[in-house]
Scaffold this active site. Structure first.
Site, PDB file in Angstrom:
ATOM      1  N   ARG A 150      -6.302   3.524  18.697  1.00 18.10           N
ATOM      2  CA  ARG A 150      -5.770   4.821  19.156  1.00 18.10           C
ATOM      3  C   ARG A 150      -6.360   5.344  20.451  1.00 18.10           C
ATOM      4  O   ARG A 150      -5.654   5.918  21.272  1.00 18.10           O
ATOM      5  CB  ARG A 150      -5.969   5.877  18.054  1.00 18.10           C
ATOM      6  CG  ARG A 150      -5.032   5.695  16.896  1.00 18.10           C
ATOM      7  CD  ARG A 150      -5.249   6.796  15.889  1.00 18.10           C
ATOM      8  NE  ARG A 150      -4.592   6.475  14.634  1.00 18.10           N
ATOM      9  CZ  ARG A 150      -5.024   6.889  13.453  1.00 18.10           C
ATOM     10  NH1 ARG A 150      -6.112   7.648  13.361  1.00 18.10           N
ATOM     11  NH2 ARG A 150      -4.362   6.567  12.364  1.00 18.10           N
TER      12      ARG A 150
ATOM     13  N   GLY B  49       0.823  -1.214   0.000  1.00 19.05           N
ATOM     14  CA  GLY B  49       0.000   0.000   0.000  1.00 19.05           C
ATOM     15  C   GLY B  49       0.856   1.262   0.000  1.00 19.05           C
ATOM     16  O   GLY B  49       2.091   1.194   0.061  1.00 19.05           O
ATOM     17  N   ALA B  50       0.181   2.419  -0.040  1.00 17.59           N
ATOM     18  CA  ALA B  50       0.902   3.698  -0.104  1.00 17.59           C
ATOM     19  C   ALA B  50       1.804   3.873   1.120  1.00 17.59           C
ATOM     20  O   ALA B  50       2.987   4.222   1.003  1.00 17.59           O
ATOM     21  CB  ALA B  50      -0.107   4.852  -0.197  1.00 17.59           C
TER      22      ALA B  50
ATOM     23  N   CYS C  69      -2.788  11.158  10.575  1.00 13.63           N
ATOM     24  CA  CYS C  69      -1.755  11.962   9.906  1.00 13.63           C
ATOM     25  C   CYS C  69      -1.923  13.470  10.142  1.00 13.63           C
ATOM     26  O   CYS C  69      -0.955  14.180  10.423  1.00 13.63           O
ATOM     27  CB  CYS C  69      -1.740  11.657   8.413  1.00 13.63           C
ATOM     28  SG  CYS C  69      -3.375  11.691   7.671  1.00 13.63           S
TER      29      CYS C  69
ATOM     30  N   HIS D 242      -0.318  17.151   3.405  1.00 13.43           N
ATOM     31  CA  HIS D 242      -1.474  17.863   3.951  1.00 13.43           C
ATOM     32  C   HIS D 242      -1.043  19.254   4.436  1.00 13.43           C
ATOM     33  O   HIS D 242       0.040  19.418   5.015  1.00 13.43           O
ATOM     34  CB  HIS D 242      -2.035  17.135   5.175  1.00 13.43           C
ATOM     35  CG  HIS D 242      -2.683  15.816   4.884  1.00 13.43           C
ATOM     36  ND1 HIS D 242      -2.939  15.337   3.621  1.00 13.43           N
ATOM     37  CD2 HIS D 242      -3.170  14.873   5.744  1.00 13.43           C
ATOM     38  CE1 HIS D 242      -3.541  14.161   3.700  1.00 13.43           C
ATOM     39  NE2 HIS D 242      -3.679  13.854   4.974  1.00 13.43           N
TER      40      HIS D 242
HETATM   41  P1  A2P Z   1      -3.071  -5.678  -1.338  1.00 10.17           P
HETATM   42  O1  A2P Z   1      -2.108  -4.950  -2.228  1.00 10.17           O
HETATM   43  O2  A2P Z   1      -2.839  -7.147  -1.363  1.00 10.17           O
HETATM   44  O3  A2P Z   1      -4.507  -5.292  -1.545  1.00 10.17           O
HETATM   45  P2  A2P Z   1      -3.625   1.458   0.475  1.00 10.17           P
HETATM   46  O4  A2P Z   1      -3.811   2.126   1.815  1.00 10.17           O
HETATM   47  O5  A2P Z   1      -2.621   2.135  -0.384  1.00 10.17           O
HETATM   48  O6  A2P Z   1      -4.933   1.209  -0.211  1.00 10.17           O
HETATM   49  O7  A2P Z   1      -3.014  -0.020   0.817  1.00 10.17           O
HETATM   50  C1  A2P Z   1      -3.679  -0.964   1.613  1.00 10.17           C
HETATM   51  C2  A2P Z   1      -2.710  -2.089   1.990  1.00 10.17           C
HETATM   52  O8  A2P Z   1      -3.407  -3.030   2.841  1.00 10.17           O
HETATM   53  C3  A2P Z   1      -2.213  -2.905   0.800  1.00 10.17           C
HETATM   54  O9  A2P Z   1      -0.894  -3.342   1.047  1.00 10.17           O
HETATM   55  C4  A2P Z   1      -3.181  -4.072   0.795  1.00 10.17           C
HETATM   56  O10 A2P Z   1      -2.666  -5.263   0.176  1.00 10.17           O
HETATM   57  C5  A2P Z   1      -3.319  -4.321   2.270  1.00 10.17           C
HETATM   58  N1  A2P Z   1      -4.521  -5.106   2.532  1.00 10.17           N
HETATM   59  C6  A2P Z   1      -5.794  -4.814   2.199  1.00 10.17           C
HETATM   60  N2  A2P Z   1      -6.631  -5.806   2.589  1.00 10.17           N
HETATM   61  C7  A2P Z   1      -5.852  -6.767   3.163  1.00 10.17           C
HETATM   62  C8  A2P Z   1      -6.103  -8.040   3.750  1.00 10.17           C
HETATM   63  N3  A2P Z   1      -7.332  -8.550   3.817  1.00 10.17           N
HETATM   64  N4  A2P Z   1      -5.054  -8.752   4.246  1.00 10.17           N
HETATM   65  C9  A2P Z   1      -3.805  -8.241   4.172  1.00 10.17           C
HETATM   66  N5  A2P Z   1      -3.492  -7.044   3.626  1.00 10.17           N
HETATM   67  C10 A2P Z   1      -4.503  -6.301   3.139  1.00 10.17           C
END
Ligand code: A2P
Length: 343
Positions: free
Chosen positions: A102, A13-14, A133, A247
Protein backbone atom coordinates in the site's frame (compact mmCIF):
# COMPACT_ATOMS: atom_id res chain seq x y z
CA UNK A 1 -18.78 -8.11 -24.37
CA UNK A 2 -15.23 -8.94 -23.26
CA UNK A 3 -14.81 -11.49 -20.48
CA UNK A 4 -11.92 -11.58 -18.01
CA UNK A 5 -10.29 -14.57 -16.39
CA UNK A 6 -10.14 -13.97 -12.65
CA UNK A 7 -8.07 -15.60 -9.89
CA UNK A 8 -8.94 -15.22 -6.20
CA UNK A 9 -6.03 -15.92 -3.86
CA UNK A 10 -7.48 -16.72 -0.43
CA UNK A 11 -10.77 -17.85 -2.00
CA UNK A 12 -11.83 -19.76 1.13
CA UNK A 13 -11.37 -16.80 3.49
CA UNK A 14 -13.90 -14.21 4.65
CA UNK A 15 -12.92 -11.64 1.98
CA UNK A 16 -12.23 -14.28 -0.71
CA UNK A 17 -15.71 -15.75 -0.39
CA UNK A 18 -17.21 -12.27 -0.52
CA UNK A 19 -15.19 -11.48 -3.66
CA UNK A 20 -16.86 -14.39 -5.45
CA UNK A 21 -20.30 -13.20 -4.23
CA UNK A 22 -19.72 -9.57 -5.28
CA UNK A 23 -18.39 -10.62 -8.71
CA UNK A 24 -21.74 -12.33 -9.14
CA UNK A 25 -23.85 -9.53 -7.60
CA UNK A 26 -22.22 -6.80 -9.71
CA UNK A 27 -22.45 -8.99 -12.80
CA UNK A 28 -18.71 -8.69 -13.40
CA UNK A 29 -17.83 -10.19 -16.81
CA UNK A 30 -15.95 -13.25 -15.52
CA UNK A 31 -14.66 -15.75 -18.10
CA UNK A 32 -12.91 -18.44 -16.02
CA UNK A 33 -12.69 -18.24 -12.22
CA UNK A 34 -9.60 -19.74 -10.54
CA UNK A 35 -10.02 -20.06 -6.74
CA UNK A 36 -6.70 -20.48 -4.90
CA UNK A 37 -5.93 -21.22 -1.24
CA UNK A 38 -3.43 -23.16 0.84
CA UNK A 39 -2.89 -26.93 0.56
CA UNK A 40 -5.34 -27.24 3.50
CA UNK A 41 -8.33 -26.35 1.33
CA UNK A 42 -7.04 -27.34 -2.13
CA UNK A 43 -9.38 -29.91 -3.66
CA UNK A 44 -12.43 -28.41 -1.95
CA UNK A 45 -15.03 -26.48 -3.93
CA UNK A 46 -16.60 -23.04 -3.98
CA UNK A 47 -19.89 -22.12 -5.59
CA UNK A 48 -19.90 -19.49 -8.31
CA UNK A 49 -22.89 -18.65 -10.52
CA UNK A 50 -24.58 -21.91 -9.56
CA UNK A 51 -21.54 -24.04 -10.46
CA UNK A 52 -19.09 -25.74 -8.12
CA UNK A 53 -15.48 -24.81 -8.89
CA UNK A 54 -12.46 -26.68 -7.55
CA UNK A 55 -10.09 -24.79 -5.24
CA UNK A 56 -6.45 -25.18 -6.27
CA UNK A 57 -3.31 -24.76 -4.22
CA UNK A 58 -1.45 -21.46 -4.57
CA UNK A 59 2.02 -22.24 -5.94
CA UNK A 60 4.68 -20.26 -7.77
CA UNK A 61 3.67 -21.86 -11.08
CA UNK A 62 -0.12 -21.96 -10.73
CA UNK A 63 -0.65 -18.83 -12.88
CA UNK A 64 1.49 -20.08 -15.77
CA UNK A 65 -0.44 -20.66 -18.99
CA UNK A 66 -3.77 -19.87 -17.30
CA UNK A 67 -4.34 -16.57 -19.09
CA UNK A 68 -5.47 -14.80 -15.91
CA UNK A 69 -6.37 -11.13 -16.52
CA UNK A 70 -7.09 -10.07 -12.92
CA UNK A 71 -5.77 -11.68 -9.72
CA UNK A 72 -7.36 -10.59 -6.44
CA UNK A 73 -5.05 -11.32 -3.49
CA UNK A 74 -6.58 -11.70 -0.04
CA UNK A 75 -4.55 -14.26 1.89
CA UNK A 76 -2.35 -12.03 4.05
CA UNK A 77 0.63 -9.75 3.45
CA UNK A 78 3.32 -12.45 3.43
CA UNK A 79 1.45 -14.39 0.71
CA UNK A 80 1.13 -11.25 -1.44
CA UNK A 81 4.80 -10.46 -0.86
CA UNK A 82 5.81 -13.90 -2.09
CA UNK A 83 3.28 -14.71 -4.83
CA UNK A 84 1.98 -11.46 -6.40
CA UNK A 85 5.01 -11.30 -8.70
CA UNK A 86 4.17 -14.69 -10.24
CA UNK A 87 0.68 -13.49 -11.15
CA UNK A 88 2.14 -10.30 -12.66
CA UNK A 89 4.79 -12.27 -14.60
CA UNK A 90 2.02 -14.44 -16.01
CA UNK A 91 0.33 -11.28 -17.36
CA UNK A 92 -2.32 -10.48 -14.72
CA UNK A 93 -3.00 -7.20 -12.97
CA UNK A 94 -2.90 -7.89 -9.22
CA UNK A 95 -5.47 -6.15 -7.02
CA UNK A 96 -4.08 -6.67 -3.55
CA UNK A 97 -6.18 -6.52 -0.41
CA UNK A 98 -3.32 -6.75 2.06
CA UNK A 99 -1.23 -3.93 3.50
CA UNK A 100 1.95 -5.21 1.87
CA UNK A 101 2.23 -2.87 -1.15
CA UNK A 102 0.00 0.00 0.00
CA UNK A 103 2.63 2.58 0.88
CA UNK A 104 4.97 1.69 -2.02
CA UNK A 105 5.21 4.97 -3.99
CA UNK A 106 5.11 3.00 -7.27
CA UNK A 107 1.88 1.19 -6.37
CA UNK A 108 -1.43 3.06 -6.70
CA UNK A 109 -3.66 2.91 -3.60
CA UNK A 110 -7.19 3.36 -4.86
CA UNK A 111 -10.72 4.08 -3.71
CA UNK A 112 -12.62 4.48 -7.00
CA UNK A 113 -14.93 7.22 -5.65
CA UNK A 114 -11.89 9.25 -4.54
CA UNK A 115 -8.82 8.75 -6.78
CA UNK A 116 -9.70 6.60 -9.81
CA UNK A 117 -7.12 8.48 -11.89
CA UNK A 118 -4.30 6.85 -9.86
CA UNK A 119 -5.14 3.45 -11.36
CA UNK A 120 -3.04 4.32 -14.43
CA UNK A 121 0.10 3.98 -12.26
CA UNK A 122 -0.54 0.20 -12.23
CA UNK A 123 1.80 -0.23 -15.20
CA UNK A 124 4.80 0.52 -12.95
CA UNK A 125 4.49 -2.75 -11.02
CA UNK A 126 1.40 -4.59 -12.29
CA UNK A 127 -0.14 -4.12 -8.85
CA UNK A 128 -2.98 -1.96 -7.52
CA UNK A 129 -3.42 -1.85 -3.74
CA UNK A 130 -6.79 -1.91 -2.02
CA UNK A 131 -6.65 0.28 1.12
CA UNK A 132 -7.37 -0.71 4.71
CA UNK A 133 -11.09 -1.27 5.30
CA UNK A 134 -11.49 1.50 7.91
CA UNK A 135 -9.65 3.92 5.62
CA UNK A 136 -11.86 3.22 2.59
CA UNK A 137 -15.15 4.07 4.29
CA UNK A 138 -13.63 7.18 5.91
CA UNK A 139 -12.13 8.68 2.74
CA UNK A 140 -15.42 8.19 0.88
CA UNK A 141 -16.90 10.65 3.40
CA UNK A 142 -13.87 12.96 3.68
CA UNK A 143 -13.41 13.48 -0.07
CA UNK A 144 -16.55 15.61 -0.70
CA UNK A 145 -15.94 17.56 2.52
CA UNK A 146 -12.32 18.27 1.58
CA UNK A 147 -13.41 19.45 -1.88
CA UNK A 148 -15.98 21.79 -0.30
CA UNK A 149 -14.14 23.29 2.67
CA UNK A 150 -10.53 22.07 2.84
CA UNK A 151 -9.68 19.79 5.76
CA UNK A 152 -7.11 20.82 8.37
CA UNK A 153 -7.39 17.88 10.76
CA UNK A 154 -9.32 14.62 11.28
CA UNK A 155 -9.84 12.76 14.57
CA UNK A 156 -11.43 9.34 14.22
CA UNK A 157 -12.41 6.55 16.62
CA UNK A 158 -13.44 3.25 15.09
CA UNK A 159 -15.80 0.52 16.27
CA UNK A 160 -14.54 -2.45 14.24
CA UNK A 161 -16.34 -5.74 13.77
CA UNK A 162 -14.86 -9.11 14.70
CA UNK A 163 -14.86 -10.25 11.06
CA UNK A 164 -12.11 -7.68 10.41
CA UNK A 165 -9.87 -10.42 11.84
CA UNK A 166 -11.17 -12.91 9.25
CA UNK A 167 -13.30 -15.98 9.79
CA UNK A 168 -11.29 -16.82 12.88
CA UNK A 169 -12.33 -13.52 14.50
CA UNK A 170 -16.00 -14.07 13.71
CA UNK A 171 -15.90 -17.62 15.07
CA UNK A 172 -14.20 -16.47 18.26
CA UNK A 173 -16.98 -13.98 19.02
CA UNK A 174 -19.68 -16.62 18.38
CA UNK A 175 -17.89 -19.29 20.45
CA UNK A 176 -17.39 -16.89 23.35
CA UNK A 177 -21.08 -15.94 23.32
CA UNK A 178 -21.97 -19.65 23.33
CA UNK A 179 -19.53 -20.17 26.23
CA UNK A 180 -21.16 -17.23 28.05
CA UNK A 181 -24.63 -18.78 27.80
CA UNK A 182 -23.19 -22.12 28.96
CA UNK A 183 -21.63 -20.31 31.99
CA UNK A 184 -18.19 -21.34 30.68
CA UNK A 185 -16.80 -18.06 29.38
CA UNK A 186 -14.00 -18.00 31.97
CA UNK A 187 -12.72 -21.33 30.57
CA UNK A 188 -12.48 -19.98 27.00
CA UNK A 189 -8.99 -18.94 25.90
CA UNK A 190 -8.99 -16.08 23.32
CA UNK A 191 -6.87 -16.75 20.24
CA UNK A 192 -7.93 -14.33 17.48
CA UNK A 193 -7.97 -11.31 19.81
CA UNK A 194 -5.72 -10.14 22.66
CA UNK A 195 -8.64 -10.43 25.11
CA UNK A 196 -12.18 -11.77 25.34
CA UNK A 197 -14.21 -9.94 22.66
CA UNK A 198 -17.71 -11.06 23.73
CA UNK A 199 -19.31 -8.40 25.98
CA UNK A 200 -16.13 -6.35 25.77
CA UNK A 201 -14.38 -3.70 23.65
CA UNK A 202 -10.64 -3.86 22.92
CA UNK A 203 -8.73 -0.64 22.06
CA UNK A 204 -6.01 -2.59 20.27
CA UNK A 205 -6.06 -3.65 16.60
CA UNK A 206 -2.90 -4.94 14.90
CA UNK A 207 0.65 -4.59 16.14
CA UNK A 208 1.69 -1.82 18.59
CA UNK A 209 4.16 0.67 17.10
CA UNK A 210 7.04 2.46 18.90
CA UNK A 211 5.09 5.77 18.73
CA UNK A 212 2.26 4.38 20.90
CA UNK A 213 -0.20 3.95 18.02
CA UNK A 214 -1.14 0.57 16.54
CA UNK A 215 -0.40 -0.52 12.98
CA UNK A 216 -4.12 -0.29 12.14
CA UNK A 217 -4.18 3.33 13.37
CA UNK A 218 -1.04 4.17 11.37
CA UNK A 219 -2.63 2.58 8.27
CA UNK A 220 -5.59 4.96 8.58
CA UNK A 221 -3.30 7.95 9.07
CA UNK A 222 -0.81 7.25 6.26
CA UNK A 223 -3.16 5.71 3.69
CA UNK A 224 -5.71 8.55 3.93
CA UNK A 225 -3.20 11.20 2.86
CA UNK A 226 -1.81 8.97 0.09
CA UNK A 227 -5.28 8.33 -1.38
CA UNK A 228 -6.44 11.94 -1.06
CA UNK A 229 -3.09 13.48 -2.12
CA UNK A 230 -3.42 15.58 1.03
CA UNK A 231 -1.27 16.33 4.05
CA UNK A 232 -3.75 17.16 6.80
CA UNK A 233 -3.26 16.05 10.40
CA UNK A 234 -5.01 12.82 11.46
CA UNK A 235 -5.34 10.93 14.70
CA UNK A 236 -6.99 7.51 14.90
CA UNK A 237 -8.03 5.25 17.76
CA UNK A 238 -9.02 1.79 16.48
CA UNK A 239 -11.26 -0.32 18.69
CA UNK A 240 -12.58 -3.87 18.26
CA UNK A 241 -16.22 -4.28 19.31
CA UNK A 242 -18.37 -7.41 19.65
CA UNK A 243 -20.16 -6.91 16.33
CA UNK A 244 -19.98 -9.62 13.66
CA UNK A 245 -19.89 -7.44 10.60
CA UNK A 246 -19.55 -3.75 9.53
CA UNK A 247 -17.26 -1.11 10.98
CA UNK A 248 -18.55 2.14 12.50
CA UNK A 249 -16.56 5.35 12.84
CA UNK A 250 -17.00 8.53 14.84
CA UNK A 251 -15.20 11.21 12.82
CA UNK A 252 -14.44 14.80 13.86
CA UNK A 253 -13.29 17.03 11.02
CA UNK A 254 -11.61 20.40 11.57
CA UNK A 255 -11.68 22.57 8.46
CA UNK A 256 -9.36 25.41 7.52
CA UNK A 257 -9.57 28.63 9.61
CA UNK A 258 -12.48 30.86 8.64
CA UNK A 259 -14.78 28.04 7.45
CA UNK A 260 -18.30 28.26 8.89
CA UNK A 261 -19.78 24.76 8.47
CA UNK A 262 -23.26 24.68 6.91
CA UNK A 263 -24.84 21.39 8.04
CA UNK A 264 -27.65 21.59 5.46
CA UNK A 265 -25.06 21.89 2.71
CA UNK A 266 -23.07 18.95 4.14
CA UNK A 267 -26.23 16.81 4.18
CA UNK A 268 -26.92 17.72 0.56
CA UNK A 269 -23.34 16.86 -0.34
CA UNK A 270 -23.61 13.40 1.21
CA UNK A 271 -27.05 12.84 -0.32
CA UNK A 272 -25.41 13.24 -3.75
CA UNK A 273 -22.07 11.50 -3.07
CA UNK A 274 -21.35 8.33 -5.06
CA UNK A 275 -22.08 5.11 -3.12
CA UNK A 276 -22.88 7.09 0.05
CA UNK A 277 -26.30 6.91 1.75
CA UNK A 278 -27.47 9.64 4.13
CA UNK A 279 -29.42 8.36 7.16
CA UNK A 280 -29.73 11.29 9.55
CA UNK A 281 -32.97 11.74 11.47
CA UNK A 282 -32.39 11.01 15.13
CA UNK A 283 -35.90 12.24 16.08
CA UNK A 284 -37.20 9.23 14.17
CA UNK A 285 -34.40 6.97 15.47
CA UNK A 286 -32.73 6.94 12.07
CA UNK A 287 -28.94 6.74 11.92
CA UNK A 288 -26.52 4.23 10.44
CA UNK A 289 -25.72 1.07 12.40
CA UNK A 290 -23.85 -2.13 11.52
CA UNK A 291 -27.20 -3.83 10.86
CA UNK A 292 -28.03 -1.03 8.39
CA UNK A 293 -24.85 -1.50 6.39
CA UNK A 294 -24.22 -5.26 6.49
CA UNK A 295 -24.42 -7.05 3.14
CA UNK A 296 -24.68 -3.78 1.23
CA UNK A 297 -22.26 -1.90 -1.04
CA UNK A 298 -22.87 1.55 0.46
CA UNK A 299 -21.20 3.74 3.08
CA UNK A 300 -23.84 5.19 5.39
CA UNK A 301 -23.49 8.54 7.15
CA UNK A 302 -25.53 10.24 9.86
CA UNK A 303 -25.42 12.05 13.23
CA UNK A 304 -24.14 15.09 11.32
CA UNK A 305 -23.53 17.92 13.77
CA UNK A 306 -21.67 21.20 13.85
CA UNK A 307 -19.36 21.59 16.82
CA UNK A 308 -20.91 23.62 19.66
CA UNK A 309 -17.75 25.63 20.23
CA UNK A 310 -16.01 26.05 16.85
CA UNK A 311 -17.65 27.00 13.54
CA UNK A 312 -15.04 25.10 11.51
CA UNK A 313 -15.55 21.70 13.21
CA UNK A 314 -17.99 18.98 12.09
CA UNK A 315 -18.87 15.63 13.70
CA UNK A 316 -20.19 12.69 11.67
CA UNK A 317 -20.87 8.97 12.14
CA UNK A 318 -20.11 6.56 9.28
CA UNK A 319 -20.83 2.84 8.90
CA UNK A 320 -19.98 0.38 6.12
CA UNK A 321 -19.76 -3.36 5.60
CA UNK A 322 -15.99 -3.69 5.80
CA UNK A 323 -15.90 -7.05 4.02
CA UNK A 324 -17.76 -5.59 1.02
CA UNK A 325 -17.14 -1.81 0.84
CA UNK A 326 -13.85 -2.13 2.75
CA UNK A 327 -12.49 -5.05 0.75
CA UNK A 328 -14.35 -7.11 -1.88
CA UNK A 329 -16.55 -4.42 -3.45
CA UNK A 330 -13.76 -1.81 -3.50
CA UNK A 331 -11.45 -4.33 -5.22
CA UNK A 332 -14.07 -5.14 -7.83
CA UNK A 333 -14.86 -1.46 -8.40
CA UNK A 334 -11.10 -0.98 -8.96
CA UNK A 335 -11.20 -3.82 -11.51
CA UNK A 336 -14.19 -2.22 -13.27
CA UNK A 337 -12.37 1.13 -13.52
CA UNK A 338 -9.18 -0.61 -14.62
CA UNK A 339 -11.08 -2.27 -17.46
CA UNK A 340 -12.70 1.02 -18.45
CA UNK A 341 -9.34 2.86 -18.45
CA UNK A 342 -7.04 0.27 -19.90
CA UNK A 343 -8.92 -1.93 -22.29
P1 A2P B 1 -7.05 -21.78 3.67
O1 A2P B 1 -8.55 -21.88 3.79
O2 A2P B 1 -6.49 -22.86 2.82
O3 A2P B 1 -6.34 -21.62 4.98
P2 A2P B 1 -9.31 -15.35 6.52
O4 A2P B 1 -8.84 -13.94 6.27
O5 A2P B 1 -10.79 -15.47 6.57
O6 A2P B 1 -8.62 -15.98 7.68
O7 A2P B 1 -8.83 -16.20 5.20
C1 A2P B 1 -7.49 -16.32 4.82
C2 A2P B 1 -7.41 -16.89 3.40
O8 A2P B 1 -6.02 -16.97 3.01
C3 A2P B 1 -7.96 -18.31 3.27
O9 A2P B 1 -8.54 -18.48 1.99
C4 A2P B 1 -6.70 -19.14 3.41
O10 A2P B 1 -6.78 -20.44 2.79
C5 A2P B 1 -5.73 -18.30 2.63
N1 A2P B 1 -4.36 -18.67 2.98
C6 A2P B 1 -3.78 -18.67 4.19
N2 A2P B 1 -2.50 -19.10 4.12
C7 A2P B 1 -2.27 -19.42 2.81
C8 A2P B 1 -1.16 -19.93 2.08
N3 A2P B 1 -0.01 -20.23 2.68
N4 A2P B 1 -1.29 -20.12 0.74
C9 A2P B 1 -2.46 -19.82 0.13
N5 A2P B 1 -3.55 -19.34 0.76
C10 A2P B 1 -3.46 -19.12 2.08
Amino acid sequence: MNRYNVAIVGATGAVGEELARVLEDLDFPVGELLPLASSRSAGGQIEFKGKMIRVEELTESVFEGRDIDIAFFSAGGSISEKYAKYAVEAGAVVIDNTSHFRMDPNVPLVVPEVNPEDISLWRETGIIANPNCSTIQMVQLLKPLHDLYGIKRVDVSTYQAASGAGKEGMEELVKEMQAFFAFKLDEYKPEAFAHQIALNVIPHIDVPQPNGYTKEEMKMILETNKIMHSDFAISATCVRVPVLRSHSESITITFKEGVDVDVAKVRELFANAENVVLVDDIENKEYPMPITASDTDFTYVGRIRKDLFSDNILHIWGVADQIRVGAATNSIRIAQKWIAQEI
